[in-house]
Design a protein around this motif. Sequence first.
Motif, PDB file in Angstrom:
ATOM      1  N   SER A 256      -5.717 -22.553  -8.889  1.00  0.00           N
ATOM      2  CA  SER A 256      -7.292 -22.559  -9.369  1.00  0.00           C
ATOM      3  C   SER A 256      -7.331 -23.305 -10.662  1.00  0.00           C
ATOM      4  CB  SER A 256      -7.276 -20.672  -9.329  1.00  0.00           C
ATOM      5  OG  SER A 256      -8.350 -20.635  -9.690  1.00  0.00           O
ATOM      6  N   TRP A 257      -9.029 -24.067 -10.755  1.00  0.00           N
ATOM      7  CA  TRP A 257      -8.929 -24.256 -11.826  1.00  0.00           C
ATOM      8  C   TRP A 257     -10.695 -24.893 -11.905  1.00  0.00           C
ATOM      9  CZ3 TRP A 257      -6.561 -30.054 -13.081  1.00  0.00           C
ATOM     10  CH2 TRP A 257      -6.945 -30.328 -14.435  1.00  0.00           C
ATOM     11  N   ASN A 258     -10.970 -24.519 -13.564  1.00  0.00           N
ATOM     12  CA  ASN A 258     -12.121 -24.442 -14.106  1.00  0.00           C
ATOM     13  C   ASN A 258     -12.411 -26.049 -14.164  1.00  0.00           C
ATOM     14  OD1 ASN A 258     -14.313 -25.204 -14.981  1.00  0.00           O
ATOM     15  ND2 ASN A 258     -15.100 -23.055 -15.339  1.00  0.00           N
TER      16      ASN A 258
ATOM     17  N   GLU B  85     -10.649 -15.561  -2.472  1.00  0.00           N
ATOM     18  CA  GLU B  85     -12.655 -15.351  -2.567  1.00  0.00           C
ATOM     19  C   GLU B  85     -12.304 -16.417  -4.122  1.00  0.00           C
ATOM     20  OE1 GLU B  85     -14.470 -14.154  -0.114  1.00  0.00           O
ATOM     21  OE2 GLU B  85     -13.049 -13.220   0.574  1.00  0.00           O
ATOM     22  N   ASN B  86     -12.840 -17.731  -3.871  1.00  0.00           N
ATOM     23  CA  ASN B  86     -13.137 -18.152  -5.133  1.00  0.00           C
ATOM     24  C   ASN B  86     -14.046 -18.109  -6.381  1.00  0.00           C
ATOM     25  OD1 ASN B  86     -13.128 -20.787  -6.747  1.00  0.00           O
ATOM     26  ND2 ASN B  86     -13.274 -22.027  -6.109  1.00  0.00           N
ATOM     27  N   VAL B  87     -14.119 -17.617  -6.314  1.00  0.00           N
ATOM     28  CA  VAL B  87     -15.383 -17.031  -7.899  1.00  0.00           C
ATOM     29  C   VAL B  87     -15.622 -17.507  -9.440  1.00  0.00           C
ATOM     30  CG1 VAL B  87     -16.763 -15.234  -8.318  1.00  0.00           C
ATOM     31  CG2 VAL B  87     -15.215 -14.735  -7.471  1.00  0.00           C
TER      32      VAL B  87
ATOM     33  N   SER C  50      -6.281  -9.156   0.095  1.00  0.00           N
ATOM     34  CA  SER C  50      -7.170 -10.174  -0.066  1.00  0.00           C
ATOM     35  C   SER C  50      -6.632 -11.388  -1.626  1.00  0.00           C
ATOM     36  CB  SER C  50      -8.312  -9.883  -0.679  1.00  0.00           C
ATOM     37  OG  SER C  50      -8.939  -9.622   0.562  1.00  0.00           O
ATOM     38  N   ILE C  51      -7.281 -11.777  -1.789  1.00  0.00           N
ATOM     39  CA  ILE C  51      -6.945 -12.725  -3.160  1.00  0.00           C
ATOM     40  C   ILE C  51      -8.329 -13.255  -3.484  1.00  0.00           C
ATOM     41  CG2 ILE C  51      -5.265 -14.919  -4.637  1.00  0.00           C
ATOM     42  CD1 ILE C  51      -3.418 -14.868  -2.187  1.00  0.00           C
ATOM     43  N   VAL C  52      -8.236 -12.412  -4.995  1.00  0.00           N
ATOM     44  CA  VAL C  52      -9.967 -13.055  -5.611  1.00  0.00           C
ATOM     45  C   VAL C  52      -9.649 -13.656  -6.879  1.00  0.00           C
ATOM     46  CG1 VAL C  52      -9.864 -11.272  -6.864  1.00  0.00           C
ATOM     47  CG2 VAL C  52     -12.206 -11.929  -6.058  1.00  0.00           C
ATOM     48  N   LEU C  53      -9.972 -14.775  -7.385  1.00  0.00           N
ATOM     49  CA  LEU C  53      -9.160 -15.623  -8.310  1.00  0.00           C
ATOM     50  C   LEU C  53     -10.180 -16.438  -8.500  1.00  0.00           C
ATOM     51  CD1 LEU C  53      -8.828 -18.658  -6.913  1.00  0.00           C
ATOM     52  CD2 LEU C  53      -6.564 -18.170  -6.588  1.00  0.00           C
TER      53      LEU C  53
ATOM     54  N   LEU D 233     -10.022 -16.458 -19.497  1.00  0.00           N
ATOM     55  CA  LEU D 233     -10.907 -16.177 -18.402  1.00  0.00           C
ATOM     56  C   LEU D 233     -10.050 -16.130 -17.803  1.00  0.00           C
ATOM     57  CD1 LEU D 233     -13.498 -17.879 -21.381  1.00  0.00           C
ATOM     58  CD2 LEU D 233     -12.280 -15.542 -21.219  1.00  0.00           C
ATOM     59  N   ASP D 234      -9.648 -16.971 -16.989  1.00  0.00           N
ATOM     60  CA  ASP D 234      -8.904 -17.234 -15.956  1.00  0.00           C
ATOM     61  C   ASP D 234      -8.427 -16.581 -15.069  1.00  0.00           C
ATOM     62  OD1 ASP D 234     -10.741 -20.340 -15.014  1.00  0.00           O
ATOM     63  OD2 ASP D 234      -9.325 -19.785 -17.140  1.00  0.00           O
ATOM     64  N   HIS D 235      -8.297 -15.715 -13.590  1.00  0.00           N
ATOM     65  CA  HIS D 235      -7.540 -14.582 -13.582  1.00  0.00           C
ATOM     66  C   HIS D 235      -7.148 -14.883 -11.889  1.00  0.00           C
ATOM     67  CE1 HIS D 235      -8.262 -12.287 -16.314  1.00  0.00           C
ATOM     68  NE2 HIS D 235      -9.254 -13.171 -16.677  1.00  0.00           N
ATOM     69  N   VAL D 236      -5.924 -14.197 -11.673  1.00  0.00           N
ATOM     70  CA  VAL D 236      -5.539 -14.401 -10.120  1.00  0.00           C
ATOM     71  C   VAL D 236      -5.053 -12.915  -9.460  1.00  0.00           C
ATOM     72  CG1 VAL D 236      -4.071 -14.642  -8.769  1.00  0.00           C
ATOM     73  CG2 VAL D 236      -4.403 -16.659 -10.027  1.00  0.00           C
TER      74      VAL D 236
END
Length: 262
Positions: A7-9, A104-106, A144-147, A222-225
């Motif tokens: 996951s990466w902004n 879920e990518n948020v 589910s995975i939300v990240l 700020l970024d999470h899994v």
Amino acid sequence: MSFRIASWNINSVRARIGIVERLLREQAPDVLCLQETKCEDALFPHASFAAMGYPHVYPAGQRMHHGVAIVSKVALTPNNRFDWQDNGEARHVGVRLPNGVLLENVYVPAGGDIPDRTVNPKFGQKLDFLGRMTRWSEGLREPSIVLGDFNIAPLPEDVWDHKALLDVVSHTPVEVETLAALQSSHGWADLGRLFVPPPARLYTWWSYRAADWAASNRGRRLDHVWCSPEVRGSARAVTTLVAARGWEKPSDHVPLIADFDF
């Protein structure tokens, strides 16, 4: 089956396609979730990802701002594109993994500079976005995975100076409480802190304003899994790739690499 999700902004997927390629080459995730792609769906660099071995692309884009995407080595099942912002902004895309787990990518809104919804509507929109996510989460019945970029650093050890940042958007008590309500609504496991528990400090973002980000180390997580309780036992590691903040033309966020045995 070992399965790796990154996951990466990325802060513009087209402007930083070179470091995306480096990440995919060095870390070889099965799936990459991007936030802040700043790219309409029709302009997403499909050919570049296909050449890198990721032909399956699930974008939710928007011109200039926002935008999320999921790219994958293997075909996934498109699931949802929720409008938790309630104004059409492209901030979510969801798929179903081959084993049936939802991914879920948020990209949660940043919320502006003033932590007061009466004078700063963006802050209210951020809290309302999380409220809509919480109502969705309460009714969730599937593993589910939300990240992604949640734009909140919840713990004192998730910021470089807890007291100094209590009035700064991303670490205010009301944001932390709102995120905690979302987490408890489904019993989400915060995998970043499962593998690096406090009091260890853990950051995923360093401002561009710092002359030397590494020396000052004024970071925030700020970024999470997160994952459902049923998935927690499958999680094997979450790695914060801090070195990527020093790559050529970097994002101000760094990638998270989550490993599972499904």
